[in-house]
Motif scaffolding. Sequence first.
Motif, mmCIF file in Angstrom:
data_model
loop_
_atom_site.group_PDB
_atom_site.id
_atom_site.type_symbol
_atom_site.label_atom_id
_atom_site.label_comp_id
_atom_site.label_asym_id
_atom_site.label_seq_id
_atom_site.Cartn_x
_atom_site.Cartn_y
_atom_site.Cartn_z
ATOM 1 N N SER A 161 16.193 -17.993 41.591
ATOM 2 C CA SER A 161 14.548 -17.437 41.240
ATOM 3 C C SER A 161 13.367 -17.187 41.687
ATOM 4 C CB SER A 161 14.241 -17.119 39.083
ATOM 5 O OG SER A 161 13.956 -18.674 39.458
ATOM 6 N N ASP A 165 13.882 -12.009 40.323
ATOM 7 C CA ASP A 165 13.819 -12.207 38.685
ATOM 8 C C ASP A 165 15.146 -11.245 38.572
ATOM 9 O OD1 ASP A 165 13.944 -12.107 35.727
ATOM 10 O OD2 ASP A 165 11.782 -12.061 35.815
ATOM 11 N N THR A 198 12.906 -16.030 34.714
ATOM 12 C CA THR A 198 12.851 -15.017 34.330
ATOM 13 C C THR A 198 11.158 -14.738 33.248
ATOM 14 O OG1 THR A 198 14.291 -12.643 33.267
ATOM 15 C CG2 THR A 198 14.305 -15.155 32.184
#
Length: 364
Positions: A161, A165, A198
Motif C-alpha cells: 500500500s 489503498d 487502508t
Amino acid sequence: MTAPALEAPAPTRLWTPRRVLVTRSAAERPHGQRVLARLEAAGVSDVELLPGDRLPSLRGDDDRAAFMAAKDTMALVVPPPSKRRLQPIPPSADFRLDLAEGCPAHCQYCYLAGSLSGPPITRVWADLDEVLDGLDPYVGQGRITSGTLERGGEGTTFEASCYTDPLAIEHLTGGLARMVEHFGTHEWPGPVQLRATTKFDDVAGLLGLPHGGRTRLRFSLNAASVGRRFEGATSTVDARIAALGAVARAGYPVGLTIAPIMPVEGWREGYGALLEAVAAVLPAGTDLTVECITHRFTPGSKETLLDWYPRTKLEMDESRRTTKRGRFGSVKHVYPKETMAELRTWFEAAVADRLPQARFLYWT
C-alpha cells in the motif's frame, strides 16, 4: 491456517469509477481478465478496450475538471519492466509490492500528491501473477525487517500500500485477496509477511482466506475530527475500526497506523478516544502493531494539494514548521522539535496504557 467464517460489517463505501481504460496487453493477462469480470459484475458500464498499450491523454484545459475526471478513472495496464524490480520502503517494510498506483479517496493531505506525477488516475497492474511468482529471490535480502534485531521476527516484509489503498479497489480487482492467498499458501524459502494499510472497510472477502498469519492488515486511523475534515471519500473512522476488529477475529495479525498525526485543538482527547475505541474491538491475544506518522509536506506536494483542494483548511504554513532535508537535497516541512517531542511522549505513553499488547514499530 484457514480463518474461521465470521460475519463482516457491511461496507460503507464502494468506489465505482465512471470510466475504465484497458490496454491490449492488460486484457490478455489472466489477472486482467479477472478484473474485467469483476468490473462487469460491479455494473461498471464505461469500459474501453484500447487497441494498443498507450493510455490517451487525460489532461484538459480546466485543471479542476481534469483532476475530477482523473479521480473517477481507473486504468488497467501492464507496467514497464522496471516496476518488477522491487525497491526498499523504509521505515515500513523491506520491499514495495505494488498492485496499483493511485487512489480514489480525497484525503486533503494525500502524500501521493508529492509522489506520483500526471493526472491522479488509479492504475491497476495486470501482471500480478507474474510479480507474485518472482518474489522468492527477495526473501532474506531486505534490510528494514529481515535480519534485524528489532523486527526480524516479521521476516522479509512486502508493503502493498505504498502508492495505493488496496482495499479501496479490492471489490473491482480482487488483487489483495490474490496476494493474501499466495502469501498464505506458497512454500517460501524463509519467513515472509505481506503488509497492507487502508482507509476502507470492505473486508468481507478477506475473512475466510488461508492467510496463514502471513498478512498484516493495518488500518489508517485518525482522531475523528481530522477524519471528518480531511479524509473525503473514505470509510468513516468508526467503520474502519469495526473492520479492524473483524479481521483480528479472523486471525490476521493487524496494525494501527495513526496518520497523519496533527496537534489540532483537543488532540489528546481525540486520539485518546481513538485508542480506546480500537482497544474495545480487539479480541484477547491479538497480534497488534502501531505505527505513528506525523503530518508533513513538501513544496511540491503543497502546490499540488492546493490545486486539487483550493478551499482546504489543512495547515501547511512553512513558518510554523521545521525544514528537514534528505540525503539528496529533498525538503520536507515537519513539526518543530518541541512539538514532535510533546506528541511522541504522549503517544508512546497512551499506546502503552490503552493498548498494552501492541508493539510500537516506529515514530516519524
